[in-house]
Design an enzyme around this catalytic site. Structure first.
Site, PDB file in Angstrom:
ATOM      1  CG  HIS A  81      -0.306   0.051   2.542  1.00 28.63           C
ATOM      2  ND1 HIS A  81       0.053   1.233   3.161  1.00 28.63           N
ATOM      3  CD2 HIS A  81       0.035  -0.934   3.417  1.00 28.63           C
ATOM      4  CE1 HIS A  81       0.592   0.977   4.338  1.00 28.63           C
ATOM      5  NE2 HIS A  81       0.596  -0.335   4.520  1.00 28.63           N
ATOM      6  CB  CYS A 113       1.156  -3.970   5.345  1.00 24.69           C
ATOM      7  SG  CYS A 113      -0.351  -4.915   5.703  1.00 24.69           S
TER       8      CYS A 113
END
Length: 536
Positions: A428, A447
């Site tokens: 992301h 992440c």
């Protein structure tokens, strides 16, 4: 026995046993066949796969017959065992000397049956190790979630029985350019090790351009030995040496400022043995992934802090990345999956672990803390903070979901790339752009944050949109959360390599940021893998 001697012995066959069989009467021959088959059945009984193979194979010999094909099979097996060290495998595990002694001592059909199964056991061990690795990844580190493409053990035997023996062994290791280049580097480093390595370590914690003296000379000599500096007699840290240091820094994931600070000096002083261990571990890791990675695929190398898109084994896009922080709850796991969509203007659904461990304590102290986050009840209705007594809740009974609506400040930035997985890991955007300028970039909750997420999206969308950039920004400008499906899902491989190669240029080495490769090497060494020095 020398390799040439092994060849002579194997090609000659099991002379004593064959002569015994040839001179036997018909009834004796039938008895010998029966004795052989009984011995095979008995020796294979404790291994379900071996037993099933020989039952289906009619208890015929795969290795110990007198035919030319049997001799070629034996020769191919022993050649493969002899080459095991080249692959960084534990050659002692396959115990060629013991097998040769057993073959040499065959004096009866029963002896031959026992030798037959011993050869098959060694074959199965070697074949699986060579194709999919020596270790079981999850037993080394629970964050290595790699699904190794194990092959049915019996299929090795049935496949080998129907194949060219030498060709079968050649087909087992990964056929990737990466594996070939890693093996080439392994053999090169073994020759360097045999010649004494790269010379004495540099006796300095750091050096700067303009300095001179014994430490600079030592660094010069190591840089020459490692191939980053042409032969030189200089004793000063001049422009040429600065450029050599920069080249070394690029190849080791360091800030290429040309200054040999403490971090750079530590890497310059790494031994050949250290680098050889990284190569052997990388080869083992490549065996864990011994299946097609995808004509187009995404590769995230955690130690390198980069994400790359590959098309036909060529990097077509790359960007810096931030990975999970090096603590027990945040380290990014290793696994493979398929990216099937991206979300533009994403909502951040705060993971419960973060909600109760980080944000709940803050809201207990001040109900208006982290005011950019919204709370929702179990029915999905937004709840006003003024109606909540945060002190009545703890990590186990907190009943609210926490979300952050789409915005420039959203923790996920303006786009996220989804490959749904049980670890809740994805790629992301991020508003924290400053972190990408750091050399070591482990700051996330697990992440992968991308420095150039928009460009990453354009590259992915180019396969399905005539104007990928225009499409992306038209969607972005709506301000609404929008899911965009990938017409062709893209494999994503999150891996961890402290040694990796490129089509051109020096092999790349990186620091063991989570300590995983150190643990893998320890396990390989325990399994019997060892470093060796080879004369060129």
């Amino acid at each position: 026995m020398t390799k040439a001697g092994v060849r002579v012995f194997l090609l000659a066959g099991l002379v004593a046993c064959v002569q015994l069989f040839v001179s036997a009467t018909p009834s004796q021959a039938v008895g010998q066949v029966t004795a052989f088959k009984q011995a095979v059945a008995e020796a294979a009984a404790q291994d379900r796969d071996l037993a099933a193979f020989y039952r289906e194979y009619g208890y015929q010999p795969l290795w110990t017959g007198s035919s030319r094909k049997d001799r070629r099979r034996r020769a191919a097996l022993f050649d493969a065992i002899a080459a095991a060290d080249d692959h960084g495998l534990p050659s002692a595990r396959y115990d060629a000397d013991s097998l040769l002694r057993q073959l040499d001592s065959v004096r009866s059909p029963r002896d031959r049956g026992l030798a037959e199964v011993a050869l098959s056991r060694a074959f199965l061990s070697l074949a699986r190790d060579m194709q999919t690795g020596v270790l079981v990844p999850a037993r080394i580190d629970s964050d290595i979630k790699r699904q190794v493409p194990y092959r049915d053990r019996k299929s090795y035997l049935t496949g080998f029985a129907q194949s060219d023996p030498a060709g079968f062994f050649r087909a087992l290791p990964p056929k990737t350019n990466e594996y070939s280049r890693l093996m080439k580097e392994k053999l090169r480093l073994e020759r360097v090790l045999a010649q004494g390595g790269w010379g004495p370590k540099v006796p300095a914690d750091g050096l700067k351009p303009g300095q001179s003296g014994a430490a600079v000379v030592a660094m010069r000599n190591r840089l020459i030995a490692m191939g980053f500096l042409p032969r030189s007699a200089t004793n000063s840290y001049d422009t040429q040496m600065l450029q050599a240091v920069q080249g070394f820094q690029v190849a080791h994931g360091l800030t290429p400022d040309g200054v040999a600070g403490s971090g750079t000096m530590a890497e310059i002083n790494r031994s050949v043995s250290d680098r050889l261990k990284s190569i052997i571990v990388a080869m083992e890791r490549e065996r864990w992934m011994n299946k097609p990675k995808g004509q187009r695929h995404i590769m995230v190398n955690l130690t390198d802090f980069h994400a790359r898109i590959f098309d036909n084994d060529v990097v077509t896009f790359e960007t810096r990345a931030v990975i999970g922080k090096n603590d027990s709850t945040r380290r990014s796991p290793e696994f493979s999956d398929e990216m099937d969509h991206m979300v533009i203007n994403p909502t951040w659904h705060v993971p419960r672990s973060i909600a109760v461990n980080e944000y709940l304590p803050q809201m207990k102290r001040n109900r208006n803390a982290v005011g950019h986050l919204k709370l929702y009840d179990r029915r999905g209705r937004q709840v006003s903070r003024s109606s909540i007594n945060f002190n009545a809740y703890n990590a186990s009974n907190f009943p609210y979901a926490i979300k952050q609506p789409p915005s420039q400040r959203n923790a996920l930035g303006l786009v996220k790339f989804m490959f749904p997985n049980k670890y809740n890991i994805y790629l992301h955007d991020t508003p924290a752009k400053n972190l990408f300028e750091r050399e070591k970039r482990d700051y996330s909750h697990g992440c992968i944050r991308l420095q150039k997420p928009f460009e990453f999206a354009y590259t992915l969308l180019a396969k399905q949109e005539n104007d990928p950039k225009g499409f992306f920004h038209a969607t972005l400008n709506t301000g609404r959360e929008t899911r965009v499906n990938m017409v062709d899902p893209v494999p994503v491989h999150i891996q961890y390599r402290t040694a990796f190669t490129r089509a051109k240029g020096p092999v790349q080495y990186r620091r063991d940021v989570y300590g995983r490769d150190g643990r893998i090497w320890d396990a390989l060494e325990k399994a019997g893998v060892s470093l060796r020095a080879q004369q060129g």
